[in-house]
Scaffold this active site. Structure first.
Site: not given
Length: 446
Positions: A103, A242
């Site tokens: 992320s 992401d």
């Protein structure tokens, strides 16, 4: 022994905490757990995607090996956003999906996220089953039972078409800067916005495997703010590595956070009759200003603990259509099974286009109250809920703030500290109350 799965999959420094051996073991165990009950003669299938981190290459190879060795056919999607993997898990009818990403974390980190059938995040109980299965001896597949591996060349196209079609309108006339964080959105976000009709300036769109989230994306909004001003753009959108998050910057340089985005979308959906049960789901960290604005609009607000998985659980349980976090995780459940930054950005710009108003004007849907957060380290966080001294201090602070403020004392879920959050009508007042309570935390729990 600490639980392997955290609040969003398994995460750590790739090659040290998250090794190829561990990734292979997780994949093989997930294959066994998630394909139980597969009809005889039916080959289970999994889709696998990743963000562009260099470590994603060897971790992808390990995950694919673990799945195929357990008898699962694998469709490699390549570099795609997390929500794209979730969407394609459902759209292709796969038994489950795997995403390799950490992320918004820096490049040395990586992670493994697993989606169940239909593209939904796994419940804690299923993750625990996978962890338990890793300790079991199990023979791998052999001969014709070994899984086969293919590459999907059209995954990005199918996902782009899906998010653009969900908008149902054009964005002609809007000039937009999109910061892709040198991450998974780099190939798809600019293209999706252009297909919707916007004039697009893309930044942070040249990933090299090491520059993900580095001085760009949703954790470094100054880069986007400068670009919006330089290009005279109507708005800027920022994703994380992401692309399951979206934050925005208005033409005047002001930041539009996840709470404001949720407020804008809630009112748009309410007016269109698409806000299920006239309810918005947020976490306890959402600004009081959002809750007050929603109350005034006749929208019910449901609160959950911090974490998009808890938002999703509440949405599914209550059959609600909109929820999210201040960080920019926004879930539009009519179109996605998880937070989707591209989807969020498109629908936010759709509101700008429909209203004919600047994003900064739309963001005034709520007045963001000053919020002060102090992290108190080196204390016994386990006693945060049982200290009479702290309970009394919080009660006094809440009485002092009244309806124009609030207090939240929250033990960190991942670190040895207690978070003290205070909102008030004036920032100086919020700061003073927060510091006072932080002192009580130190004395009562130290």
């Amino acid at each position: 022994m600490a639980r392997l799965f955290g609040t969003d999959g398994v995460r750590g420094v790739a090659g040290r905490d998250l090794t190829a051996t561990l990734a292979l073991g997780i994949a093989a165990a997930a294959a066994r757990v998630l394909t139980r009950g597969t009809a005889p003669g039916t080959r289970p299938t999994a889709v696998v995607g990743r963000d562009p981190r260099a470590s994603g290459e060897f971790l992808e190879a390990a995950v694919v090996a673990g799945l195929a060795g357990a008898g699962v056919d694998v469709v490699r999607l390549g570099v795609l956003p997390t929500p794209a993997v979730a969407y394609l898990t459902a759209e292709t009818g796969a038994d489950f999906g795997v995403m390799l990403s950490a992320s918004h974390n820096p490049a040395p980190d990586n992670g493994i996220k697993i989606f169940g059938r239909g593209g939904r995040k796994l419940p804690d109980a299923v993750e625990d089953e996978i962890e338990a299965a890793m300790a079991e001896d199990h023979a791998g597949a052999t001969g014709a039972d070994v899984g086969r591996v293919v590459d999907a060349g059209d995954g990005a196209e199918r996902y782009i078409r899906h998010v653009v079609d969900s908008l149902g309108q054009r964005l002609d006339g809007l000039r937009v800067v999109v910061d892709c964080a040198n991450g998974a959105a780099s190939g798809v976000a600019p293209e999706a916005l252009r297909r919707a009709g916007a004039e697009v300036i893309a930044i942070g769109d040249t990933p090299d495997g090491l520059n993900i989230n580095e001085g760009c994306g949703s954790t470094h909004l100054d880069t986007l703010r400068d670009a919006v001003r330089e290009h005279g753009a109507d708005a800027g959108l920022a994703h994380d590595g992401d692309a399951d998050r979206c934050l925005a910057v208005a033409a005047d340089g002001s930041v539009v956070d996840g709470d404001q985005i949720l407020g804008i979308l809630a009112l748009e959906m309410l007016e269109a009759g698409r806000l299920a049960k006239e309810t918005l789901v947020v976490t306890v960290m959402s600004n009081l200003g959002l809750k007050l604005a929603m109350r005034e609009a006749g929208i019910t607000v449901v609160e959950t603990p911090v974490g998009d998985r808890y938002v999703l659980e509440a949405m599914h349980e209550g059959a609600f259509s909109l929820g999210g976090e201040q960080s920019g995780h926004v879930v539009l459940l009519d179109h996605a099974t998880t937070g989707d930054g591209l989807l969020t950005g498109l629908h936010l710009l759709g509101a700008v286009s429909r209203r004919g108003l600047a994003l900064g004007e739309l963001a005034k849907v709520m007045t963001r109250l000053p919020q002060v957060l102090i992290n108190v380290r080196g204390v016994d966080k386990a006693r945060a809920g049982s200290s009479p001294e702290l309970t009394a201090a919080v009660g006094a602070a809440e009485a002092e703030l009244g309806e124009s403020g609030r207090v939240l004392i929250r033990p960190s879920g991942t670190e040895p500290m207690v978070r003290v959050m205070v909102e008030a009508a004036a920032e100086a007042h919020a700061q003073e109350v927060a510091e006072r309570l932080a002192g009580v935390v130190r004395s009562a729990l130290g």
